[in-house]
Scaffold this motif. Sequence first.
Motif, PDB file in Angstrom:
ATOM      1  N   ASP A   1       0.834  -1.208   0.000  1.00 52.69           N
ATOM      2  CA  ASP A   1       0.000   0.000   0.000  1.00 52.69           C
ATOM      3  C   ASP A   1       0.868   1.256   0.000  1.00 52.69           C
ATOM      4  OD1 ASP A   1      -2.287  -1.447  -0.168  1.00 52.69           O
ATOM      5  OD2 ASP A   1      -2.848  -1.284   1.943  1.00 52.69           O
ATOM      6  N   TYR A   2       1.967   1.199   0.757  1.00 52.95           N
ATOM      7  CA  TYR A   2       2.897   2.331   0.769  1.00 52.95           C
ATOM      8  C   TYR A   2       3.477   2.544  -0.631  1.00 52.95           C
ATOM      9  CZ  TYR A   2       6.865   5.278   1.822  1.00 52.95           C
ATOM     10  OH  TYR A   2       7.758   6.302   1.821  1.00 52.95           O
ATOM     11  N   TRP A   3       3.864   1.434  -1.255  1.00 54.39           N
ATOM     12  CA  TRP A   3       4.465   1.486  -2.610  1.00 54.39           C
ATOM     13  C   TRP A   3       3.488   2.089  -3.620  1.00 54.39           C
ATOM     14  CZ3 TRP A   3       3.183  -2.090  -6.821  1.00 54.39           C
ATOM     15  CH2 TRP A   3       4.077  -2.063  -7.885  1.00 54.39           C
ATOM     16  N   LEU A   4       2.228   1.672  -3.556  1.00 57.32           N
ATOM     17  CA  LEU A   4       1.220   2.202  -4.482  1.00 57.32           C
ATOM     18  C   LEU A   4       1.059   3.703  -4.297  1.00 57.32           C
ATOM     19  CD1 LEU A   4      -1.650  -0.476  -4.318  1.00 57.32           C
ATOM     20  CD2 LEU A   4      -0.077  -0.071  -6.227  1.00 57.32           C
ATOM     21  N   ALA A   5       1.113   4.135  -3.030  1.00 54.08           N
ATOM     22  CA  ALA A   5       0.858   5.549  -2.746  1.00 54.08           C
ATOM     23  C   ALA A   5       2.111   6.406  -2.935  1.00 54.08           C
ATOM     24  CB  ALA A   5       0.332   5.698  -1.317  1.00 54.08           C
ATOM     25  N   SER A   6       3.287   5.866  -2.555  1.00 53.41           N
ATOM     26  CA  SER A   6       4.464   6.737  -2.444  1.00 53.41           C
ATOM     27  C   SER A   6       5.671   6.256  -3.223  1.00 53.41           C
ATOM     28  CB  SER A   6       4.863   6.868  -0.965  1.00 53.41           C
ATOM     29  OG  SER A   6       3.753   7.186  -0.179  1.00 53.41           O
ATOM     30  N   GLY A   7       5.580   5.129  -3.912  1.00 55.61           N
ATOM     31  CA  GLY A   7       6.705   4.689  -4.747  1.00 55.61           C
ATOM     32  C   GLY A   7       7.712   3.821  -4.010  1.00 55.61           C
ATOM     33  N   PHE A   8       8.841   3.599  -4.689  1.00 58.00           N
ATOM     34  CA  PHE A   8       9.771   2.534  -4.302  1.00 58.00           C
ATOM     35  C   PHE A   8      10.896   2.993  -3.374  1.00 58.00           C
ATOM     36  CE2 PHE A   8      13.208  -0.521  -5.859  1.00 58.00           C
ATOM     37  CZ  PHE A   8      12.701  -1.602  -5.167  1.00 58.00           C
ATOM     38  N   ASP A   9      11.128   4.313  -3.241  1.00 63.21           N
ATOM     39  CA  ASP A   9      12.350   4.788  -2.578  1.00 63.21           C
ATOM     40  C   ASP A   9      12.605   4.174  -1.199  1.00 63.21           C
ATOM     41  OD1 ASP A   9      13.019   6.242  -4.697  1.00 63.21           O
ATOM     42  OD2 ASP A   9      12.732   8.227  -3.778  1.00 63.21           O
ATOM     43  N   ARG A  10      11.621   4.289  -0.288  1.00 67.04           N
ATOM     44  CA  ARG A  10      11.839   3.781   1.072  1.00 67.04           C
ATOM     45  C   ARG A  10      12.046   2.268   1.047  1.00 67.04           C
ATOM     46  NH1 ARG A  10       7.036   3.086   4.941  1.00 67.04           N
ATOM     47  NH2 ARG A  10       7.424   0.886   4.493  1.00 67.04           N
ATOM     48  N   LEU A  11      11.279   1.582   0.193  1.00 62.99           N
ATOM     49  CA  LEU A  11      11.343   0.122   0.161  1.00 62.99           C
ATOM     50  C   LEU A  11      12.656  -0.345  -0.468  1.00 62.99           C
ATOM     51  CD1 LEU A  11       7.666   0.007  -0.824  1.00 62.99           C
ATOM     52  CD2 LEU A  11       8.595  -0.774   1.360  1.00 62.99           C
ATOM     53  N   ARG A  12      13.143   0.452  -1.423  1.00 63.82           N
ATOM     54  CA  ARG A  12      14.451   0.157  -2.006  1.00 63.82           C
ATOM     55  C   ARG A  12      15.513   0.209  -0.908  1.00 63.82           C
ATOM     56  NH1 ARG A  12      18.138   3.840  -3.760  1.00 63.82           N
ATOM     57  NH2 ARG A  12      19.766   3.008  -5.120  1.00 63.82           N
ATOM     58  N   ALA A  13      15.417   1.209  -0.038  1.00 68.96           N
ATOM     59  CA  ALA A  13      16.375   1.336   1.065  1.00 68.96           C
ATOM     60  C   ALA A  13      16.237   0.138   2.018  1.00 68.96           C
ATOM     61  CB  ALA A  13      16.138   2.647   1.814  1.00 68.96           C
ATOM     62  N   GLU A  14      15.012  -0.280   2.268  1.00 68.86           N
ATOM     63  CA  GLU A  14      14.815  -1.424   3.174  1.00 68.86           C
ATOM     64  C   GLU A  14      15.350  -2.716   2.550  1.00 68.86           C
ATOM     65  OE1 GLU A  14      11.062   0.230   5.741  1.00 68.86           O
ATOM     66  OE2 GLU A  14      10.773  -1.574   4.560  1.00 68.86           O
ATOM     67  N   TRP A  15      15.207  -2.815   1.232  1.00 71.11           N
ATOM     68  CA  TRP A  15      15.756  -3.982   0.525  1.00 71.11           C
ATOM     69  C   TRP A  15      17.284  -3.970   0.653  1.00 71.11           C
ATOM     70  CZ3 TRP A  15      19.105  -5.527  -3.206  1.00 71.11           C
ATOM     71  CH2 TRP A  15      18.907  -6.778  -3.764  1.00 71.11           C
ATOM     72  N   LEU A  16      17.894  -2.782   0.408  1.00 73.00           N
ATOM     73  CA  LEU A  16      19.358  -2.679   0.440  1.00 73.00           C
ATOM     74  C   LEU A  16      19.927  -2.969   1.826  1.00 73.00           C
ATOM     75  CD1 LEU A  16      19.968   0.376  -1.908  1.00 73.00           C
ATOM     76  CD2 LEU A  16      20.887  -1.937  -2.220  1.00 73.00           C
ATOM     77  N   GLU A  17      19.178  -2.575   2.872  1.00 69.78           N
ATOM     78  CA  GLU A  17      19.639  -2.870   4.247  1.00 69.78           C
ATOM     79  C   GLU A  17      19.848  -4.365   4.461  1.00 69.78           C
ATOM     80  OE1 GLU A  17      16.699  -1.544   7.079  1.00 69.78           O
ATOM     81  OE2 GLU A  17      16.921   0.518   6.352  1.00 69.78           O
ATOM     82  N   ARG A  18      19.103  -5.163   3.708  1.00 75.29           N
ATOM     83  CA  ARG A  18      19.149  -6.615   3.909  1.00 75.29           C
ATOM     84  C   ARG A  18      19.879  -7.346   2.786  1.00 75.29           C
ATOM     85  NH1 ARG A  18      14.473  -4.350   5.745  1.00 75.29           N
ATOM     86  NH2 ARG A  18      13.789  -5.042   7.810  1.00 75.29           N
ATOM     87  N   ALA A  19      20.479  -6.585   1.879  1.00 68.94           N
ATOM     88  CA  ALA A  19      21.042  -7.205   0.672  1.00 68.94           C
ATOM     89  C   ALA A  19      22.319  -7.984   0.972  1.00 68.94           C
ATOM     90  CB  ALA A  19      21.327  -6.123  -0.360  1.00 68.94           C
TER      91      ALA A  19
END
Length: 333
Positions: free
Chosen positions: A255-273
Amino acid sequence: MSRKAILEALSAAEGFLSGEDLSRRLGISRSAIWKHIVALRQEGYAIDAHTRLGYKLRSRSAYLLPEEVEPLLKTKRFGRHYHFYASLPSTNRTAKELARQGAPEGTVVLAEEQTEGRGRLGRGWYSPPGLGIYFTMILRPTVPLGLAPQVTLLTSVAVCKALETVAGVQPQIKWPNDVLLNGKKFCGTLTELNAEMEAVNYLVVGTGINVNQSAGDFPDAVAAVATSVHATTGEKVDRARLLAAVLYFFEADYDYWLASGFDRLRAEWLERAAGMGTTVRVIAGQQEWVGKAEDIDSDGALLVRDSGGKLRRLISGEVSLRPEGGQGYDFGR
Ligand code: BTN
Protein backbone atom coordinates in the motif's frame (compact mmCIF):
# COMPACT_ATOMS: atom_id res chain seq x y z
CA MET A 1 -20.60 -23.43 8.29
CA SER A 2 -21.71 -26.09 10.80
CA ARG A 3 -18.16 -27.42 10.85
CA LYS A 4 -16.84 -23.98 11.76
CA ALA A 5 -19.54 -23.61 14.43
CA ILE A 6 -18.68 -27.02 15.93
CA LEU A 7 -15.03 -26.04 16.07
CA GLU A 8 -15.86 -22.74 17.75
CA ALA A 9 -18.10 -24.46 20.31
CA LEU A 10 -15.45 -27.09 21.09
CA SER A 11 -12.72 -24.42 21.34
CA ALA A 12 -14.78 -22.39 23.81
CA ALA A 13 -15.75 -25.40 25.96
CA GLU A 14 -13.75 -26.13 29.12
CA GLY A 15 -14.22 -29.89 28.97
CA PHE A 16 -16.45 -32.29 27.03
CA LEU A 17 -19.48 -31.06 25.09
CA SER A 18 -22.25 -33.63 24.63
CA GLY A 19 -23.48 -34.54 21.16
CA GLU A 20 -26.97 -33.64 22.33
CA ASP A 21 -25.88 -30.18 23.40
CA LEU A 22 -24.07 -29.56 20.10
CA SER A 23 -27.00 -30.83 18.07
CA ARG A 24 -29.40 -28.52 19.94
CA ARG A 25 -27.15 -25.47 19.59
CA LEU A 26 -26.55 -25.97 15.88
CA GLY A 27 -29.96 -27.31 14.96
CA ILE A 28 -28.60 -30.38 13.19
CA SER A 29 -28.86 -34.11 13.98
CA ARG A 30 -26.37 -35.99 16.15
CA SER A 31 -25.32 -38.11 13.18
CA ALA A 32 -24.61 -34.91 11.21
CA ILE A 33 -22.46 -33.74 14.13
CA TRP A 34 -20.54 -37.01 14.02
CA LYS A 35 -19.89 -36.63 10.27
CA HIS A 36 -18.42 -33.18 10.89
CA ILE A 37 -16.25 -34.55 13.72
CA VAL A 38 -14.88 -37.22 11.36
CA ALA A 39 -14.15 -34.54 8.73
CA LEU A 40 -12.46 -32.29 11.31
CA ARG A 41 -10.26 -35.17 12.42
CA GLN A 42 -9.26 -35.70 8.79
CA GLU A 43 -8.28 -32.04 8.69
CA GLY A 44 -5.86 -32.64 11.54
CA TYR A 45 -7.90 -31.66 14.61
CA ALA A 46 -7.47 -34.10 17.52
CA ILE A 47 -10.95 -34.56 18.96
CA ASP A 48 -11.73 -37.04 21.72
CA ALA A 49 -15.10 -38.78 21.45
CA HIS A 50 -16.70 -40.42 24.49
CA THR A 51 -20.05 -42.25 24.38
CA ARG A 52 -21.34 -40.67 27.58
CA LEU A 53 -19.49 -37.35 27.76
CA GLY A 54 -19.44 -36.27 24.11
CA TYR A 55 -16.59 -34.46 22.36
CA LYS A 56 -13.50 -32.56 23.43
CA LEU A 57 -10.95 -30.69 21.30
CA ARG A 58 -7.53 -31.98 22.37
CA SER A 59 -5.42 -30.05 19.88
CA ARG A 60 -5.97 -27.82 16.90
CA SER A 61 -4.91 -28.66 13.36
CA ALA A 62 -1.37 -27.89 12.30
CA TYR A 63 -2.55 -27.37 8.71
CA LEU A 64 -2.81 -23.85 7.32
CA LEU A 65 -6.60 -24.11 7.16
CA PRO A 66 -8.71 -20.94 6.90
CA GLU A 67 -9.93 -21.59 10.47
CA GLU A 68 -6.32 -21.46 11.71
CA VAL A 69 -5.07 -18.54 9.60
CA GLU A 70 -8.01 -16.11 9.57
CA PRO A 71 -8.05 -15.42 13.34
CA LEU A 72 -4.39 -14.36 13.09
CA LEU A 73 -4.77 -11.96 10.16
CA LYS A 74 -4.18 -8.28 10.82
CA THR A 75 -4.70 -7.27 7.20
CA LYS A 76 -7.55 -5.52 5.45
CA ARG A 77 -7.38 -7.31 2.09
CA PHE A 78 -4.56 -9.83 1.96
CA GLY A 79 -5.68 -13.32 2.93
CA ARG A 80 -9.30 -12.25 3.39
CA HIS A 81 -10.12 -14.34 0.31
CA TYR A 82 -8.22 -17.49 1.20
CA HIS A 83 -8.22 -20.64 -0.94
CA PHE A 84 -6.76 -23.62 0.91
CA TYR A 85 -5.82 -26.89 -0.79
CA ALA A 86 -4.30 -30.01 0.76
CA SER A 87 -2.40 -30.60 -2.49
CA LEU A 88 -2.01 -28.72 -5.78
CA PRO A 89 0.34 -28.99 -8.73
CA SER A 90 1.27 -25.31 -8.24
CA THR A 91 -0.40 -22.47 -6.34
CA ASN A 92 0.71 -20.02 -9.07
CA ARG A 93 -1.20 -22.03 -11.66
CA THR A 94 -4.41 -22.07 -9.59
CA ALA A 95 -4.01 -18.38 -8.71
CA LYS A 96 -3.80 -17.52 -12.43
CA GLU A 97 -7.07 -19.34 -13.07
CA LEU A 98 -8.73 -17.51 -10.17
CA ALA A 99 -7.31 -14.16 -11.34
CA ARG A 100 -8.67 -14.79 -14.85
CA GLN A 101 -12.07 -15.43 -13.27
CA GLY A 102 -11.89 -12.05 -11.50
CA ALA A 103 -10.61 -12.92 -7.99
CA PRO A 104 -9.96 -9.68 -6.10
CA GLU A 105 -6.62 -8.23 -5.10
CA GLY A 106 -5.30 -9.80 -1.94
CA THR A 107 -6.66 -13.27 -2.73
CA VAL A 108 -4.31 -15.94 -1.37
CA VAL A 109 -3.99 -19.48 -2.72
CA LEU A 110 -2.18 -21.86 -0.40
CA ALA A 111 -1.35 -25.57 -0.65
CA GLU A 112 0.01 -27.86 2.06
CA GLU A 113 2.02 -29.55 -0.68
CA GLN A 114 2.77 -28.91 -4.34
CA THR A 115 3.39 -31.73 -6.77
CA GLU A 116 4.75 -29.47 -9.52
CA GLY A 117 5.97 -26.44 -7.55
CA ARG A 118 7.76 -24.06 -9.92
CA GLY A 119 10.76 -21.82 -9.38
CA ARG A 120 12.43 -19.15 -11.49
CA LEU A 121 14.39 -19.92 -14.64
CA GLY A 122 12.42 -23.10 -15.32
CA ARG A 123 13.41 -24.78 -12.08
CA GLY A 124 11.17 -26.62 -9.64
CA TRP A 125 10.37 -25.85 -6.02
CA TYR A 126 10.53 -28.76 -3.62
CA SER A 127 7.25 -28.57 -1.66
CA PRO A 128 6.80 -31.45 0.81
CA PRO A 129 3.58 -31.46 2.90
CA GLY A 130 3.30 -29.78 6.26
CA LEU A 131 6.82 -28.36 6.50
CA GLY A 132 6.89 -25.23 4.39
CA ILE A 133 4.54 -22.46 3.31
CA TYR A 134 3.63 -22.43 -0.38
CA PHE A 135 1.30 -19.62 -1.35
CA THR A 136 0.44 -17.18 -4.11
CA MET A 137 -1.05 -13.70 -3.81
CA ILE A 138 -3.13 -12.07 -6.54
CA LEU A 139 -2.36 -8.39 -7.15
CA ARG A 140 -3.98 -5.82 -9.42
CA PRO A 141 -1.72 -2.78 -9.16
CA THR A 142 -2.46 0.21 -11.36
CA VAL A 143 1.17 0.94 -12.19
CA PRO A 144 3.15 1.06 -15.45
CA LEU A 145 4.30 -2.35 -16.60
CA GLY A 146 7.98 -1.58 -15.98
CA LEU A 147 7.43 -1.11 -12.25
CA ALA A 148 5.76 -4.49 -11.70
CA PRO A 149 9.04 -6.37 -10.94
CA GLN A 150 9.46 -4.23 -7.82
CA VAL A 151 6.66 -6.25 -6.24
CA THR A 152 8.97 -9.27 -6.03
CA LEU A 153 11.50 -7.20 -4.09
CA LEU A 154 8.71 -6.04 -1.77
CA THR A 155 7.81 -9.66 -1.10
CA SER A 156 11.35 -10.57 -0.06
CA VAL A 157 11.44 -7.60 2.31
CA ALA A 158 8.10 -8.67 3.83
CA VAL A 159 9.41 -12.21 4.38
CA CYS A 160 12.49 -10.78 6.14
CA LYS A 161 10.40 -8.53 8.38
CA ALA A 162 8.08 -11.43 9.25
CA LEU A 163 11.02 -13.68 10.16
CA GLU A 164 12.64 -10.89 12.18
CA THR A 165 9.41 -10.56 14.18
CA VAL A 166 8.25 -14.18 14.49
CA ALA A 167 11.56 -16.07 14.67
CA GLY A 168 14.03 -13.39 15.82
CA VAL A 169 16.43 -14.03 12.92
CA GLN A 170 17.78 -11.58 10.35
CA PRO A 171 17.65 -13.01 6.84
CA GLN A 172 19.45 -11.51 3.86
CA ILE A 173 18.22 -11.08 0.30
CA LYS A 174 20.17 -12.10 -2.77
CA TRP A 175 18.99 -10.28 -5.87
CA PRO A 176 16.35 -10.49 -7.06
CA ASN A 177 14.40 -12.57 -4.58
CA ASP A 178 16.32 -15.34 -2.83
CA VAL A 179 16.01 -15.01 0.92
CA LEU A 180 18.95 -16.49 2.80
CA LEU A 181 19.84 -17.55 6.31
CA ASN A 182 23.56 -18.08 6.95
CA GLY A 183 24.14 -17.83 3.21
CA LYS A 184 21.70 -20.62 2.29
CA LYS A 185 18.37 -20.14 0.56
CA PHE A 186 15.13 -20.81 2.42
CA CYS A 187 12.67 -18.71 0.44
CA GLY A 188 12.06 -17.71 -3.16
CA THR A 189 9.37 -15.89 -5.11
CA LEU A 190 8.10 -16.47 -8.63
CA THR A 191 6.11 -13.53 -9.98
CA GLU A 192 4.06 -13.94 -13.14
CA LEU A 193 2.43 -11.11 -14.98
CA ASN A 194 -0.62 -10.71 -17.17
CA ALA A 195 -0.74 -7.43 -19.05
CA GLU A 196 -2.27 -5.74 -22.06
CA MET A 197 -0.23 -3.10 -23.84
CA GLU A 198 1.22 -0.99 -21.03
CA ALA A 199 -1.33 -1.92 -18.36
CA VAL A 200 -1.02 -4.67 -15.76
CA ASN A 201 -4.12 -6.91 -15.59
CA TYR A 202 -2.89 -8.93 -12.68
CA LEU A 203 0.22 -10.31 -11.07
CA VAL A 204 0.49 -13.61 -9.28
CA VAL A 205 3.23 -13.56 -6.69
CA GLY A 206 4.10 -17.08 -5.53
CA THR A 207 6.36 -17.56 -2.53
CA GLY A 208 7.82 -20.73 -1.07
CA ILE A 209 9.27 -20.66 2.45
CA ASN A 210 11.14 -23.61 3.92
CA VAL A 211 10.00 -23.43 7.53
CA ASN A 212 10.21 -26.62 9.58
CA GLN A 213 12.30 -28.93 7.39
CA SER A 214 15.30 -30.53 9.07
CA ALA A 215 18.61 -30.46 7.22
CA GLY A 216 18.13 -34.10 6.22
CA ASP A 217 14.74 -33.41 4.62
CA PHE A 218 16.24 -31.74 1.55
CA PRO A 219 16.97 -33.79 -1.57
CA ASP A 220 20.70 -34.33 -2.18
CA ALA A 221 20.60 -32.09 -5.24
CA VAL A 222 19.81 -29.00 -3.15
CA ALA A 223 21.06 -29.90 0.34
CA ALA A 224 24.26 -27.88 -0.07
CA VAL A 225 22.46 -24.63 -0.89
CA ALA A 226 19.05 -24.98 0.81
CA THR A 227 18.04 -24.45 4.36
CA SER A 228 14.94 -23.84 6.46
CA VAL A 229 14.16 -21.64 9.43
CA HIS A 230 14.15 -24.69 11.71
CA ALA A 231 17.42 -26.08 10.30
CA THR A 232 19.02 -22.70 11.02
CA THR A 233 17.59 -21.86 14.45
CA GLY A 234 16.77 -25.29 15.90
CA GLU A 235 13.29 -23.98 16.73
CA LYS A 236 9.99 -25.05 15.16
CA VAL A 237 8.02 -22.10 13.85
CA ASP A 238 4.24 -21.73 13.93
CA ARG A 239 3.54 -21.58 10.19
CA ALA A 240 0.16 -19.87 10.57
CA ARG A 241 1.72 -17.03 12.59
CA LEU A 242 4.51 -16.67 10.06
CA LEU A 243 2.10 -16.58 7.12
CA ALA A 244 -0.10 -13.99 8.86
CA ALA A 245 2.99 -11.86 9.55
CA VAL A 246 4.20 -12.04 5.91
CA LEU A 247 0.76 -10.94 4.69
CA TYR A 248 0.66 -8.13 7.25
CA PHE A 249 4.08 -6.70 6.29
CA PHE A 250 3.41 -7.21 2.60
CA GLU A 251 0.09 -5.39 2.66
CA ALA A 252 1.58 -2.45 4.57
CA ASP A 253 4.55 -2.13 2.18
CA TYR A 254 2.48 -2.73 -0.95
CA ASP A 255 0.00 0.00 0.00
CA TYR A 256 2.90 2.33 0.77
CA TRP A 257 4.46 1.49 -2.61
CA LEU A 258 1.22 2.20 -4.48
CA ALA A 259 0.86 5.55 -2.75
CA SER A 260 4.46 6.74 -2.44
CA GLY A 261 6.70 4.69 -4.75
CA PHE A 262 9.77 2.53 -4.30
CA ASP A 263 12.35 4.79 -2.58
CA ARG A 264 11.84 3.78 1.07
CA LEU A 265 11.34 0.12 0.16
CA ARG A 266 14.45 0.16 -2.01
CA ALA A 267 16.37 1.34 1.07
CA GLU A 268 14.82 -1.42 3.17
CA TRP A 269 15.76 -3.98 0.52
CA LEU A 270 19.36 -2.68 0.44
CA GLU A 271 19.64 -2.87 4.25
CA ARG A 272 19.15 -6.61 3.91
CA ALA A 273 21.04 -7.20 0.67
CA ALA A 274 23.63 -10.00 0.52
CA GLY A 275 26.72 -9.49 -1.61
CA MET A 276 26.24 -5.79 -2.28
CA GLY A 277 29.65 -4.18 -2.86
CA THR A 278 31.28 -7.57 -3.50
CA THR A 279 32.37 -9.43 -6.62
CA VAL A 280 29.63 -11.63 -8.05
CA ARG A 281 29.18 -13.91 -11.04
CA VAL A 282 26.32 -12.84 -13.30
CA ILE A 283 24.46 -15.61 -15.11
CA ALA A 284 22.18 -14.20 -17.81
CA GLY A 285 21.05 -16.80 -20.33
CA GLN A 286 24.14 -18.29 -21.98
CA GLN A 287 26.33 -15.42 -20.78
CA GLU A 288 28.36 -15.48 -17.60
CA TRP A 289 30.61 -12.71 -16.40
CA VAL A 290 32.12 -11.39 -13.19
CA GLY A 291 31.62 -7.90 -11.79
CA LYS A 292 31.02 -5.87 -8.66
CA ALA A 293 27.40 -5.59 -7.44
CA GLU A 294 27.04 -1.90 -6.61
CA ASP A 295 23.39 -1.03 -6.12
CA ILE A 296 19.84 -1.55 -7.28
CA ASP A 297 18.25 0.96 -9.60
CA SER A 298 15.08 2.88 -8.79
CA ASP A 299 13.14 0.22 -10.73
CA GLY A 300 14.74 -2.73 -8.91
CA ALA A 301 17.31 -3.67 -11.58
CA LEU A 302 20.69 -4.79 -10.23
CA LEU A 303 23.63 -2.55 -11.10
CA VAL A 304 26.88 -4.47 -11.64
CA ARG A 305 30.18 -2.90 -12.73
CA ASP A 306 31.96 -5.16 -15.22
CA SER A 307 35.73 -5.64 -15.51
CA GLY A 308 35.90 -2.85 -18.12
CA GLY A 309 34.44 -0.39 -15.60
CA LYS A 310 31.03 -0.17 -17.26
CA LEU A 311 27.93 -0.15 -15.03
CA ARG A 312 25.48 -2.72 -16.39
CA ARG A 313 21.78 -3.10 -15.53
CA LEU A 314 20.43 -6.56 -14.84
CA ILE A 315 16.68 -6.94 -15.08
CA SER A 316 16.54 -10.73 -15.16
CA GLY A 317 18.88 -13.67 -14.70
CA GLU A 318 20.69 -14.35 -11.48
CA VAL A 319 23.88 -13.74 -9.61
CA SER A 320 26.10 -16.15 -7.74
CA LEU A 321 27.88 -14.84 -4.67
CA ARG A 322 30.74 -17.19 -5.50
CA PRO A 323 32.52 -15.42 -8.35
CA GLU A 324 34.85 -18.39 -8.88
CA GLY A 325 31.82 -20.50 -9.89
CA GLY A 326 30.45 -23.58 -8.14
CA GLN A 327 27.01 -24.85 -7.39
CA GLY A 328 24.20 -22.40 -8.04
CA TYR A 329 20.81 -22.53 -6.46
CA ASP A 330 18.75 -25.21 -8.10
CA PHE A 331 15.62 -26.26 -6.33
CA GLY A 332 14.77 -28.89 -8.95
CA ARG A 333 12.64 -31.75 -7.76
C1 BTN B 1 12.57 -19.37 -6.96
O1 BTN B 1 13.32 -18.99 -6.07
O2 BTN B 1 13.03 -19.96 -7.96
C2 BTN B 1 11.10 -19.13 -6.85
C3 BTN B 1 10.39 -20.21 -6.08
C4 BTN B 1 8.91 -19.96 -5.95
C5 BTN B 1 8.18 -21.10 -5.29
C6 BTN B 1 6.76 -20.76 -4.97
S1 BTN B 1 5.99 -21.97 -3.94
C7 BTN B 1 4.43 -21.22 -4.17
C8 BTN B 1 4.38 -20.78 -5.62
N1 BTN B 1 3.90 -21.86 -6.47
C9 BTN B 1 4.83 -22.28 -7.32
O3 BTN B 1 4.69 -23.21 -8.14
N2 BTN B 1 5.96 -21.57 -7.15
C10 BTN B 1 5.81 -20.56 -6.13
